[in-house]
Design a protein around this motif. Structure first.
Motif, mmCIF file in Angstrom:
data_model
loop_
_atom_site.group_PDB
_atom_site.id
_atom_site.type_symbol
_atom_site.label_atom_id
_atom_site.label_comp_id
_atom_site.label_asym_id
_atom_site.label_seq_id
_atom_site.Cartn_x
_atom_site.Cartn_y
_atom_site.Cartn_z
ATOM 1 N N VAL A 34 1.089 -1.263 -0.027
ATOM 2 C CA VAL A 34 -0.056 0.322 0.072
ATOM 3 C C VAL A 34 0.885 1.436 0.124
ATOM 4 C CG1 VAL A 34 -1.754 1.804 1.387
ATOM 5 C CG2 VAL A 34 -2.326 -1.288 0.871
ATOM 6 N N ASP A 35 1.878 1.393 0.965
ATOM 7 C CA ASP A 35 2.942 2.381 0.425
ATOM 8 C C ASP A 35 3.578 2.575 -0.815
ATOM 9 O OD1 ASP A 35 2.087 2.761 3.424
ATOM 10 O OD2 ASP A 35 3.799 2.046 4.367
ATOM 11 N N CYS A 36 3.596 1.456 -1.455
ATOM 12 C CA CYS A 36 4.942 1.788 -2.335
ATOM 13 C C CYS A 36 4.157 1.744 -3.853
ATOM 14 C CB CYS A 36 6.061 0.679 -2.567
ATOM 15 S SG CYS A 36 5.686 -0.926 -3.207
ATOM 16 N N ILE A 37 2.525 1.542 -3.093
ATOM 17 C CA ILE A 37 1.182 1.098 -5.231
ATOM 18 C C ILE A 37 0.574 2.777 -4.242
ATOM 19 C CG2 ILE A 37 -0.693 0.025 -5.812
ATOM 20 C CD1 ILE A 37 1.680 -2.237 -5.496
ATOM 21 N N PRO A 38 0.355 3.783 -5.386
ATOM 22 C CA PRO A 38 -0.407 4.936 -5.102
ATOM 23 C C PRO A 38 -1.322 5.165 -5.087
ATOM 24 C CG PRO A 38 1.807 6.032 -6.511
ATOM 25 C CD PRO A 38 2.292 4.467 -6.173
ATOM 26 N N CYS A 39 -1.956 3.804 -5.864
ATOM 27 C CA CYS A 39 -3.406 3.047 -6.140
ATOM 28 C C CYS A 39 -4.034 2.775 -5.093
ATOM 29 C CB CYS A 39 -3.996 3.282 -7.900
ATOM 30 S SG CYS A 39 -3.049 1.499 -8.265
ATOM 31 N N ALA A 40 -3.052 1.826 -4.560
ATOM 32 C CA ALA A 40 -3.904 0.330 -3.866
ATOM 33 C C ALA A 40 -4.180 1.240 -2.202
ATOM 34 C CB ALA A 40 -2.703 -0.263 -3.620
ATOM 35 N N ASP A 41 -5.132 0.823 -1.932
ATOM 36 C CA ASP A 41 -5.548 1.515 -0.494
ATOM 37 C C ASP A 41 -5.557 0.270 0.202
ATOM 38 O OD1 ASP A 41 -6.125 3.977 -1.009
ATOM 39 O OD2 ASP A 41 -8.530 3.844 -2.206
#
Length: 141
Positions: A100-107
């Motif tokens: 989640v920290d490294c994938i901008p669109c992943a919540d």
């Protein structure tokens, strides 16, 4: 006792218990192979022949097969816990947080065992978000 040097016999045995002699049809590589080990970018069959693994284990095998640091970490983790199948584990939470920290669109993150399982969850999410009950599937897709 398995005769590790008899590829033909192993392939015959595999064909007797698995469709096409493979665990999955996507593993067919043309001529049948029976692999005994893997190291780095290479696979080795039961007769000792070396092959370059251009399939990368059919996944994101960035460090290659049997990387020492990965093997050491797996051994350390499995001293305390292995596949539980219920609840969650601290390591799963840490991996999900890192994603989640490294994938901008992943919540949120859902771990899946297969592409089919991931597709199933994506379809359920899409149906819930849109309120639609039907889906369209194209042949071969």
């Amino acid at each position: 006792m398995i005769d590790q040097n008899n590829t033909a016999r192993l392939i015959e045995r595999a064909g007797a218990v698995m469709p096409g002699g493979l665990l999955s049809p996507s593993r067919r590589l043309g001529a049948p192979h029976v692999f005994a080990r893997a190291q780095g970018a290479f696979l080795y069959d039961v007769e000792g022949h070396q092959y370059t693994d251009f399939h990368c284990g059919f996944g994101a095998n960035v460090l290659g097969h049997c990387h020492p640091a990965v093997r050491e970490r797996i051994a350390a983790v499995t001293q305390d816990i292995d596949l539980v199948g219920a609840g969650t584990m601290r390591l799963e939470i840490e991996v999900a947080e890192a994603l989640v920290d490294c994938i901008p669109c992943a919540d949120l993150v859902a771990f899946c065992n297969s592409g089919s399982e991931a597709t199933y969850h994506a379809l359920r999410l899409a149906r819930a978000a849109t309120g639609r009950k039907r889906i369209i599937k194209f042949q071969g897709g």
